[in-house]
Design an enzyme around this catalytic site. Structure first.
Site, PDB file in Angstrom:
ATOM      1  N   ASP A  33       0.853  -1.244  -0.155  1.00  0.00           N
ATOM      2  CA  ASP A  33       0.022  -0.004   0.081  1.00  0.00           C
ATOM      3  C   ASP A  33       0.680   1.406  -0.118  1.00  0.00           C
ATOM      4  O   ASP A  33       2.164   1.247   0.423  1.00  0.00           O
ATOM      5  CB  ASP A  33      -0.774   0.013   1.293  1.00  0.00           C
ATOM      6  CG  ASP A  33      -1.984  -1.093   1.140  1.00  0.00           C
ATOM      7  OD1 ASP A  33      -2.173  -1.543   0.199  1.00  0.00           O
ATOM      8  OD2 ASP A  33      -2.898  -0.836   2.013  1.00  0.00           O
ATOM      9  N   HIS A  92       3.705  -2.628   2.935  1.00  0.00           N
ATOM     10  CA  HIS A  92       3.915  -1.221   2.446  1.00  0.00           C
ATOM     11  C   HIS A  92       5.118  -0.980   1.767  1.00  0.00           C
ATOM     12  O   HIS A  92       6.300  -1.177   2.273  1.00  0.00           O
ATOM     13  CB  HIS A  92       3.867  -0.098   3.569  1.00  0.00           C
ATOM     14  CG  HIS A  92       2.657   0.016   4.268  1.00  0.00           C
ATOM     15  ND1 HIS A  92       2.251  -1.023   5.200  1.00  0.00           N
ATOM     16  CD2 HIS A  92       1.287   0.696   4.161  1.00  0.00           C
ATOM     17  CE1 HIS A  92       0.944  -0.796   5.611  1.00  0.00           C
ATOM     18  NE2 HIS A  92       0.302   0.118   5.035  1.00  0.00           N
TER      19      HIS A  92
END
Ligand SMILES: [Zn+2]
Length: 255
Positions: A73, A218
């Site tokens: 993300d 991430h």
């Protein structure tokens, strides 16, 4: 029926029940407070835990017994290029849920995602702390703006959306419905944004991973880039295979 609707029905029934029991002298007034506190707790927990599918349905886990999917993300970000290098070297397909403004600022990395066979998902345009306080219309504008940005760079329009912070509420549910997208959550949250030691993070992921898992990572985190080769290697030794999230969840990636 979404759990949110069910909880509202139960809440109204509980209020009616308490009114009757209080007026007939069977219970004390503070039972009303107990029910309200439980109700508010459920609303908050339903917002926080995307896996509850409380306000909207999200695809969180696949049915496979040995395939898992990596999802990153918030990129393109500082470590996107390094992560792409590892994924290429290891021949692992992944999903990148992009923040639209970052995509616009780093079109080369978005193009690389696409050309190297990774899935591009939508993760809002601003990813602001206030996202969940916005109107459904404003959320929809962010979603559309990000899809537009990805389309301008790659020619494809994402169909998979991951809510910022994984937080959901009735407005997020409405915006996703109006956008025609599918919500994708996760079943294994790495908490890589809080990880201080790479070896602890690798151990945790290897210990917790199960077939069908969608793993949340991430590409903004150096620790994630650092452990990726080791994690992929050791996960394969444990018998896991890596597939793209759309394959794992049997979803269409793009319009
Ligand atoms: Zn995010």
């Amino acid at each position: 029926m979404r759990p949110f609707v069910l909880v509202n029905i139960l809440f109204v029934l509980a209020l009616l029940g308490i009114d009757i029991l209080y007026l007939t002298g069977y219970i004390a007034w503070w039972w009303l407070l107990v029910v309200i506190v439980i109700y508010l707790h459920l609303l908050v927990l339903g917002a926080i835990y995307i896996g509850w599918n409380f306000y909207l349905y999200s695809h969180n886990k696949g049915k496979s017994t040995n395939a898992i999917a990596l999802s990153f993300d918030d990129g393109p970000a500082a470590c996107t290029a390094a992560i792409l290098d590892v994924l290429k070297q290891q021949n692992v397909p992944a999903a990148f849920f992009t923040i639209g403004k970052n995509a616009v600022a780093n079109p080369d990395l978005v193009a690389r995602w696409h050309s190297e066979g990774h899935l591009i998902g939508n993760h809002s345009y601003e990813h602001g702390f206030n996202f969940d306080w916005k109107s459904a219309k404003a959320m929809l504008q962010e979603i559309n703006k990000t899809n537009e940005a990805v389309k301008n760079i790659t020619g494809v329009t994402p169909l998979l959306f991951r809510p910022p912070y994984g937080v959901t509420n009735p407005n997020v549910a409405k915006a996703v419905r109006l956008s025609g997208m599918q919500s994708v959550g996760w079943s294994l949250r790495s908490f890589d944004t809080k990880a201080k030691h790479g070896d602890v993070l690798v151990d945790k992921l290897l210990r917790m991973a199960k077939g069908g898992d969608v793993i949340l990572l991430h590409d903004s985190m150096p620790v994630t880039a650092e452990i990726l080769t080791e994690f992929i290697t050791k996960a394969r030794e444990k018998g896991f295979t890596f597939v793209r999230v759309d394959e794992l969840l049997a979803l269409q990636a793009y319009v």
